[in-house]
Design a protein around this motif. Structure first.
Motif, mmCIF file in Angstrom:
data_model
loop_
_atom_site.group_PDB
_atom_site.id
_atom_site.type_symbol
_atom_site.label_atom_id
_atom_site.label_comp_id
_atom_site.label_asym_id
_atom_site.label_seq_id
_atom_site.Cartn_x
_atom_site.Cartn_y
_atom_site.Cartn_z
ATOM 1 N N PHE A 16 -15.641 -5.396 -24.783
ATOM 2 C CA PHE A 16 -15.056 -6.691 -25.164
ATOM 3 C C PHE A 16 -13.999 -6.507 -26.265
ATOM 4 O O PHE A 16 -13.877 -7.333 -27.163
ATOM 5 C CB PHE A 16 -16.158 -7.644 -25.648
ATOM 6 C CG PHE A 16 -17.141 -8.007 -24.577
ATOM 7 C CD1 PHE A 16 -16.827 -8.957 -23.623
ATOM 8 C CD2 PHE A 16 -18.388 -7.386 -24.500
ATOM 9 C CE1 PHE A 16 -17.733 -9.299 -22.625
ATOM 10 C CE2 PHE A 16 -19.297 -7.719 -23.510
ATOM 11 C CZ PHE A 16 -18.968 -8.675 -22.570
ATOM 12 N N VAL A 19 -11.576 -9.331 -27.245
ATOM 13 C CA VAL A 19 -12.152 -10.429 -28.019
ATOM 14 C C VAL A 19 -12.044 -10.155 -29.514
ATOM 15 O O VAL A 19 -11.867 -11.073 -30.322
ATOM 16 C CB VAL A 19 -13.625 -10.652 -27.612
ATOM 17 C CG1 VAL A 19 -14.252 -11.790 -28.413
ATOM 18 C CG2 VAL A 19 -13.719 -10.946 -26.125
ATOM 19 N N ASN A 89 -18.825 -15.509 -29.912
ATOM 20 C CA ASN A 89 -17.486 -14.928 -29.974
ATOM 21 C C ASN A 89 -16.724 -15.114 -28.673
ATOM 22 O O ASN A 89 -15.515 -15.358 -28.677
ATOM 23 C CB ASN A 89 -17.575 -13.447 -30.344
ATOM 24 C CG ASN A 89 -17.987 -13.226 -31.787
ATOM 25 O OD1 ASN A 89 -17.751 -14.077 -32.645
ATOM 26 N ND2 ASN A 89 -18.612 -12.104 -32.075
ATOM 27 N N MET A 90 -17.429 -15.010 -27.549
ATOM 28 C CA MET A 90 -16.772 -15.226 -26.267
ATOM 29 C C MET A 90 -16.361 -16.684 -26.094
ATOM 30 O O MET A 90 -15.305 -16.976 -25.527
ATOM 31 C CB MET A 90 -17.712 -14.814 -25.124
ATOM 32 C CG MET A 90 -17.890 -13.318 -24.972
ATOM 33 S SD MET A 90 -16.351 -12.439 -24.619
ATOM 34 C CE MET A 90 -15.935 -13.115 -23.009
ATOM 35 N N TYR A 93 -13.244 -17.134 -28.160
ATOM 36 C CA TYR A 93 -12.139 -16.451 -27.479
ATOM 37 C C TYR A 93 -11.632 -17.278 -26.302
ATOM 38 O O TYR A 93 -10.426 -17.478 -26.131
ATOM 39 C CB TYR A 93 -12.614 -15.077 -27.012
ATOM 40 C CG TYR A 93 -11.668 -14.373 -26.075
ATOM 41 C CD1 TYR A 93 -10.504 -13.776 -26.548
ATOM 42 C CD2 TYR A 93 -11.947 -14.288 -24.708
ATOM 43 C CE1 TYR A 93 -9.639 -13.119 -25.687
ATOM 44 C CE2 TYR A 93 -11.090 -13.629 -23.847
ATOM 45 C CZ TYR A 93 -9.937 -13.043 -24.341
ATOM 46 O OH TYR A 93 -9.080 -12.402 -23.476
ATOM 47 N N THR A 94 -12.551 -17.784 -25.490
ATOM 48 C CA THR A 94 -12.181 -18.616 -24.344
ATOM 49 C C THR A 94 -11.435 -19.862 -24.792
ATOM 50 O O THR A 94 -10.415 -20.250 -24.202
ATOM 51 C CB THR A 94 -13.441 -19.024 -23.547
ATOM 52 O OG1 THR A 94 -14.120 -17.842 -23.102
ATOM 53 C CG2 THR A 94 -13.079 -19.889 -22.356
#
Length: 202
Positions: A16, A19, A89-90, A93-94
């Protein structure tokens, strides 16, 4: 298990990697002191410090069924921590890349508009303002527990570091966000998402 946890953690960062370009260290500090110091000290020394201190201790000798509880509980705690930290965190990021996209196709993005900026306040970021830090805390706690010597300070070195780091960082980050988004909008976000790291407690 200790080696497995940290190997997984390092590989996760490679998988990742993109990210990480949206994290506090890169954006706010611009690859500043904390990231350089962290790369030298944390990755180079702190990860191996508990193992170095605990290597001389023999098997703790847990009797069944506590041995099974320990062998299952520590990895389970690690995975819960990783899931919280990686998931939060994802989601961020998205949201930064595709502000109108549902996270995992399920969580509708809700935000507070602050001028030309947006403060995400749904999903994991609606639970606590720094919910990802709780995930890191669970991860570090699993590292402390994996040795089975619960009163030995060597086992707790990484956990103590992480707790101190993220409590201080949370306070600095709140100050920075108040300046970035404006005190009124940040106060609105704080009223909407009451807890800093641990829901219902802190």
């Amino acid at each position: 298990m200790y080696a497995g946890f940290l190997t997984f953690y390092v590989f996760d960062y490679f998988i990742f990697e993109r990210v990480q370009l949206y994290t506090y260290d890169v954006i706010h500090e611009r690859l500043g002191f904390k990231m350089i110091w962290g790369g030298i000290m944390v990755y180079g020394w702190l990860y191996i410090l508990p193992l170095w201190g605990m290597a001389v201790y023999p098997d703790h000798g847990f009797a069944a069924p506590w041995r099974e509880v320990w062998l299952v509980g520590a990895p389970a705690l690690f995975l819960v921590g990783w899931g919280i930290a990686r998931g939060a965190n994802m989601q961020k990021y998205t949201f930064k890349r595709w502000p109108d996209r549902k996270f995992l196709g399920l969580i509708e993005p809700q935000y507070i508009q602050a001028g030309d900026r947006k403060i995400l306040c749904s999903g994991l970021w609606g639970v606590a303002r720094h919910f990802n830090y709780l995930g890191e805390g669970f991860f570090s706690l699993s590292i402390a527990l994996v040795f089975g010597y619960f009163t030995n300070l060597w086992a707790w070195t990484y956990f103590i570091f992480i707790v101190g780091l993220f409590i201080s960082r949370q306070r600095l980050d709140d100050q920075f966000c108040a300046e970035k988004y404006g005190p009124e909008k940040w106060a609105e976000y704080q009223a909407r998402v009451r807890y800093r790291i641990i829901p219902g407690i802190y």
